[in-house]
Design an enzyme around this catalytic site. Structure first.
Site, short mmCIF file in Angstrom:
data_model
loop_
_atom_site.label_atom_id
_atom_site.label_comp_id
_atom_site.label_asym_id
_atom_site.label_seq_id
_atom_site.Cartn_x
_atom_site.Cartn_y
_atom_site.Cartn_z
N LYS A 53 21.41 -14.34 51.72
CA LYS A 53 20.15 -14.98 52.15
C LYS A 53 20.26 -15.40 53.61
O LYS A 53 19.32 -15.21 54.40
CB LYS A 53 19.84 -16.18 51.24
CG LYS A 53 19.48 -15.77 49.82
CD LYS A 53 19.43 -16.93 48.83
CE LYS A 53 19.26 -16.38 47.41
NZ LYS A 53 19.20 -17.40 46.36
N GLN A 97 19.98 -23.53 45.08
CA GLN A 97 20.64 -22.42 44.40
C GLN A 97 21.01 -22.82 42.98
O GLN A 97 21.56 -23.90 42.75
CB GLN A 97 21.89 -21.99 45.19
CG GLN A 97 22.55 -20.73 44.68
CD GLN A 97 21.71 -19.47 44.84
OE1 GLN A 97 20.90 -19.37 45.76
NE2 GLN A 97 21.87 -18.52 43.94
N ASP A 120 11.53 -20.32 46.14
CA ASP A 120 11.81 -19.53 44.94
C ASP A 120 10.59 -19.32 44.05
O ASP A 120 10.63 -18.49 43.14
CB ASP A 120 12.86 -20.26 44.09
CG ASP A 120 14.28 -19.81 44.40
OD1 ASP A 120 14.47 -18.60 44.62
OD2 ASP A 120 15.17 -20.67 44.40
N1 GUN Z 1 20.49 -18.08 40.89
C1 GUN Z 1 20.36 -16.81 40.45
N2 GUN Z 1 19.21 -16.27 40.91
C2 GUN Z 1 18.61 -17.21 41.65
C3 GUN Z 1 17.40 -17.25 42.41
O1 GUN Z 1 16.63 -16.29 42.47
N3 GUN Z 1 17.15 -18.42 43.06
C4 GUN Z 1 17.97 -19.49 42.98
N4 GUN Z 1 17.62 -20.58 43.64
N5 GUN Z 1 19.11 -19.48 42.30
C5 GUN Z 1 19.42 -18.35 41.64
#
Ligand code: GUN
Length: 281
Positions: A53, A97, A120
């Site tokens: 990211k 996350q 998200d």
């Molecule tokens: N953990 C696994 N996939 C994701 C996601 O798409 N967003 C977040 N914040 N955590 C994750």
């Protein structure tokens, strides 16, 4: 041989387009978007995802604000940080996350994020709007399902009238992708760990989205000729190699199109995130 749905290639094209948009904004002296990412603890898989990211942010010119917090941070402290970030005008998006440690209530944390800054798309305001009208543009969509739709559209895979079978019922992928497919007039079946006669259902599918986190779960015997296979799984095998939820080598002869792992859905998730950060919904 099936068409390979190349998420790596498409995400590169999309990120280049976003870079041009942001370059123009800088030229016009408009504010540069920023993404605050909160990691609690040191889960190695989370660290890898966050690195991806951060790299994507750097590529397009988004300011990346990393917050690494100790595993034993209290829920109150985490809430306070999110509330502070909600108030800061130069933080345009926030991402926590997942997974969070067991002592923290994930549902509560996701509710604290300002829904307009919800990178998200996991806040109930955004999820609710997705349920009401997934095709509308007035909510922030979850990144992985949005990325899958963009990938299918790019390869001109039609959805209307198709039987789409979703494996998995998570809030992150299973439920939202089912709603997006439904809004595009697919007939949708959601399967999960308690589903009986799973193979009978998957054999009827025109499109299968596998998001269950079980390595090489879907095999050729469970699919029909010509199916489109979308693999959301990222599983690490004992030999260190990555594999998806779909047994690629077993299924590729029968599928008309398939996403690889890595290089399929993963990069499209990143592209979806970047879109959420730069778009005013
Ligand atoms: N953990 C696994 N996939 C994701 C996601 O798409 N967003 C977040 N914040 N955590 C994750």
């Amino acid at each position: 041989m099936p068409k390979i749905l190349d998420g790596k290639k498409l995400s590169k094209i999309i990120l280049e387009k976003y870079k041009k948009i942001l370059d123009k904004r800088i030229e016009d002296k408009k504010q540069i978007p920023s993404l605050a990412v909160i990691q609690v603890g040191i889960d190695p898989a989370s660290s890898v995802y966050i690195r991806h990211k951060e790299k994507a942010c750097a590529r397009v010119g988004i300011r990346f604000l990393g917050h690494r917090l100790a595993e034993d941070i209290s829920e109150e402290e985490l809430i306070k940080l999110i509330e502070d970030l909600n108030q800061l005008p130069d933080v345009s998006s926030i991402l926590v996350q997942l997974p969070l440690p067991d002592h923290i209530n994930t549902k509560k944390i996701l509710e604290i994020i300002d829904p307009r800054k919800d990178a998200d798309g996991f806040h109930r305001v955004n999820m609710g709007q997705l349920l009401i009208d997934a095709e509308s543009r007035d909510y922030i969509p979850p990144c992985t399902p949005a990325g899958i739709m963009e990938l299918l559209d790019y390869y001109e895979i039609s959805i209307s009238g198709k039987h789409c079978v979703v494996l998995g019922r998570s809030n992150i992928v299973g439920k939202p992708i089912a709603m997006m497919m439904l809004a595009r007039n697919a007939t949708v079946t959601i399967c999960h760990s308690r589903t009986k006669n799973l193979a009978e259902i998957t054999r009827q599918a025109d499109i299968i989205v596998a998001a269950i986190g079980r390595p090489n779960f879907l095999i050729a015997d469970m699919i029909r000729e010509g199916v489109v296979l979308v693999d959301v799984g990222i599983n690490r095998l004992d030999n260190g190699k990555l594999c998806g939820d779909i047994d690629f080598l077993d299924c590729e002869q029968k599928a008309s199109a398939i996403t690889p792992v890595p290089g399929g859905v993963g990069p499209m998730t990143i592209a979806g995130l970047i879109r959420n950060v730069i778009t005013d919904y």
